[in-house]
Write a protein that holds these residues in place. Sequence first.
Motif, PDB file in Angstrom:
ATOM      1  N   SER A 104       0.833  -1.209   0.000  1.00 25.77           N
ATOM      2  CA  SER A 104       0.000   0.000   0.000  1.00 25.77           C
ATOM      3  C   SER A 104       0.862   1.252   0.000  1.00 25.77           C
ATOM      4  O   SER A 104       0.616   2.210  -0.740  1.00 25.77           O
ATOM      5  CB  SER A 104      -0.919   0.017   1.224  1.00 25.77           C
ATOM      6  OG  SER A 104      -1.777  -1.086   1.229  1.00 25.77           O
ATOM      7  N   ALA A 105       1.895   1.242   0.842  1.00 26.64           N
ATOM      8  CA  ALA A 105       2.765   2.416   0.974  1.00 26.64           C
ATOM      9  C   ALA A 105       3.488   2.722  -0.336  1.00 26.64           C
ATOM     10  O   ALA A 105       3.609   3.884  -0.724  1.00 26.64           O
ATOM     11  CB  ALA A 105       3.769   2.192   2.100  1.00 26.64           C
TER      12      ALA A 105
ATOM     13  N   LYS B 142      -9.339   0.640   3.654  1.00 29.30           N
ATOM     14  CA  LYS B 142     -10.127   1.871   3.723  1.00 29.30           C
ATOM     15  C   LYS B 142      -9.192   3.063   3.542  1.00 29.30           C
ATOM     16  O   LYS B 142      -8.518   3.496   4.465  1.00 29.30           O
ATOM     17  CB  LYS B 142     -10.845   1.948   5.075  1.00 29.30           C
ATOM     18  CG  LYS B 142     -11.797   3.127   5.193  1.00 29.30           C
ATOM     19  CD  LYS B 142     -12.422   3.178   6.570  1.00 29.30           C
ATOM     20  CE  LYS B 142     -13.307   4.414   6.710  1.00 29.30           C
ATOM     21  NZ  LYS B 142     -13.856   4.552   8.065  1.00 29.30           N
ATOM     22  N   VAL B 143      -9.143   3.587   2.319  1.00 32.25           N
ATOM     23  CA  VAL B 143      -8.320   4.754   2.005  1.00 32.25           C
ATOM     24  C   VAL B 143      -9.243   5.869   1.522  1.00 32.25           C
ATOM     25  O   VAL B 143     -10.067   5.661   0.626  1.00 32.25           O
ATOM     26  CB  VAL B 143      -7.266   4.434   0.926  1.00 32.25           C
ATOM     27  CG1 VAL B 143      -6.473   5.684   0.556  1.00 32.25           C
ATOM     28  CG2 VAL B 143      -6.329   3.343   1.418  1.00 32.25           C
ATOM     29  N   SER B 144      -9.106   7.022   2.122  1.00 35.79           N
ATOM     30  CA  SER B 144      -9.998   8.131   1.808  1.00 35.79           C
ATOM     31  C   SER B 144      -9.705   8.737   0.434  1.00 35.79           C
ATOM     32  O   SER B 144      -8.553   9.061   0.129  1.00 35.79           O
ATOM     33  CB  SER B 144      -9.872   9.206   2.893  1.00 35.79           C
ATOM     34  OG  SER B 144     -10.568  10.372   2.517  1.00 35.79           O
TER      35      SER B 144
ATOM     36  N   SER C 296      -2.896   8.707   4.217  1.00 34.77           N
ATOM     37  CA  SER C 296      -3.407   7.573   3.442  1.00 34.77           C
ATOM     38  C   SER C 296      -2.680   6.285   3.805  1.00 34.77           C
ATOM     39  O   SER C 296      -3.289   5.209   3.863  1.00 34.77           O
ATOM     40  CB  SER C 296      -3.255   7.844   1.943  1.00 34.77           C
ATOM     41  OG  SER C 296      -3.998   8.982   1.552  1.00 34.77           O
ATOM     42  N   THR C 297      -1.365   6.381   4.058  1.00 36.82           N
ATOM     43  CA  THR C 297      -0.589   5.189   4.430  1.00 36.82           C
ATOM     44  C   THR C 297      -1.038   4.669   5.795  1.00 36.82           C
ATOM     45  O   THR C 297      -1.160   3.453   5.996  1.00 36.82           O
ATOM     46  CB  THR C 297       0.916   5.526   4.451  1.00 36.82           C
ATOM     47  OG1 THR C 297       1.288   6.082   3.183  1.00 36.82           O
ATOM     48  CG2 THR C 297       1.748   4.279   4.696  1.00 36.82           C
TER      49      THR C 297
ATOM     50  N   ALA D 196       2.333   2.895  14.283  1.00 32.30           N
ATOM     51  CA  ALA D 196       2.294   4.066  13.395  1.00 32.30           C
ATOM     52  C   ALA D 196       3.678   4.671  13.179  1.00 32.30           C
ATOM     53  O   ALA D 196       3.906   5.372  12.188  1.00 32.30           O
ATOM     54  CB  ALA D 196       1.363   5.125  13.977  1.00 32.30           C
ATOM     55  N   ARG D 197       4.599   4.395  14.065  1.00 28.10           N
ATOM     56  CA  ARG D 197       5.893   5.090  14.018  1.00 28.10           C
ATOM     57  C   ARG D 197       6.706   4.814  12.761  1.00 28.10           C
ATOM     58  O   ARG D 197       7.332   5.731  12.220  1.00 28.10           O
ATOM     59  CB  ARG D 197       6.696   4.770  15.292  1.00 28.10           C
ATOM     60  CG  ARG D 197       6.071   5.423  16.521  1.00 28.10           C
ATOM     61  CD  ARG D 197       6.760   5.029  17.801  1.00 28.10           C
ATOM     62  NE  ARG D 197       5.948   5.447  18.951  1.00 28.10           N
ATOM     63  CZ  ARG D 197       6.187   5.081  20.192  1.00 28.10           C
ATOM     64  NH1 ARG D 197       7.217   4.286  20.460  1.00 28.10           N
ATOM     65  NH2 ARG D 197       5.405   5.493  21.177  1.00 28.10           N
ATOM     66  N   PRO D 198       6.723   3.568  12.241  1.00 31.85           N
ATOM     67  CA  PRO D 198       7.465   3.356  10.990  1.00 31.85           C
ATOM     68  C   PRO D 198       6.922   4.184   9.818  1.00 31.85           C
ATOM     69  O   PRO D 198       7.682   4.587   8.932  1.00 31.85           O
ATOM     70  CB  PRO D 198       7.293   1.856  10.722  1.00 31.85           C
ATOM     71  CG  PRO D 198       7.012   1.256  12.059  1.00 31.85           C
ATOM     72  CD  PRO D 198       6.218   2.300  12.791  1.00 31.85           C
TER      73      PRO D 198
END
Length: 303
Positions: free
Chosen positions: A42-43, A102-104, A147-148, A249-251
Motif C-alpha cells: 500500500s505504501a 479503507k483509504v480516503s 493515506s498510508t 504508526a511510528r514506521p
Amino acid sequence: MSGSSTSSGVRAAFSYCVQQVRNYDYHHYLCLLELPPNMRKSAFALRAFNVETARAMDVASDPRIGLMRLLWWQETIDKIFSNKLIEHPVAQALASVISEHKVSKTWLKRSVEARINDAKREASDIPETVEDLERYAEDTMSTILYSTLQAGGITSTAADHAASHIGKASGLALLLRSLPYHAGRNRHFQYIPSKVAEKHGLLVNEGGQSELRIDSREGLCSAVFEMASVANAHLKKARGLAGTVPGEARPVLLPAVPAQVVLDTLSRVQFDVFDPRLTRGILGIPPLWFQLKLKWYSWGGRY
C-alpha cells in the motif's frame, strides 16, 4: 481475463511502483523498506502516486502537457473509486489498495488538486506567506502519510497530528532544496514567499509587478534559514507527540528522518542552497550514513 492473469498484472503493477519510488524518491524508498511487510504494498502504491504527480510538470516538454497529466490523475482517482479499470500500473496498484483497505478519496484528491493549482501558477506568481507553503506541503506530503496510516488500519489522532507536522516539514525542506532547480528552469524562485523575500531584501517591484532577485546571497541564506526554522519547528512538534503515537504508526512517520537530514545539511552549508554539498550522496550525506541513521531510528521505534 482469468484470475491468474489479473493477479499477475497486479503484481507487475506493484513492482512498477516499487521501481518508480526507488528511481525517483530514493530516500523515501529506504523509509518504506522499514515498514512491516503487510504495509509495504500500500505504501509503495501511494508513494508512487506521489512520484507521478510530483514529476508531471518536470518531465513535460510543455507546461500544458504537464497540467493535462495532472488533470488526468484527478479524473483517474474518480474512476478508481467508481471501480473503473485504468490501464496504468500505478493506477492499477492504487485500485488494488483501495479495494482492500479503507483509504480516503479526499486525501488523494486533495494531493493532486494542490499540484494542479500549483501548476496553474505563473512563474512570477509568488506565494505570500510561509503559511501558504505549509498548506501546500500538507496537501501534497501529509496526505500521503494520512493515506498510508489509513491503509495500515491505524486510527490515531496523535499519529495524524504527527503526520501533519512531518508532511509540512518534509515539504518545506524539499522545496528549499529544490530552489536552484526551479530557478534554473524558469529563472524564478517560486517557493520563497513574498513576505519572507521582502523582509530579507529579495523583493523588487518592476512595472507594478513583484519579482524575486537573488543579488544578495546573504539575503537568500537568511530567507532560507527562516523557512528552514519553520520546518524544524514542525519536526519538533511531531517528535513531541511520540509518546502518544501508537508503536505501529511510528514506521510510517520515518520520513521525519530525511526531512531532518535536509535541514541539518542546510545548516552545515550556512543555508546556501547553491552549495554543491547539498547534492552529494543522499540529501547531502553519504548513503551509508543515511541508511545507518534511518536504521537507528527504526530499530529504536522512533521517527
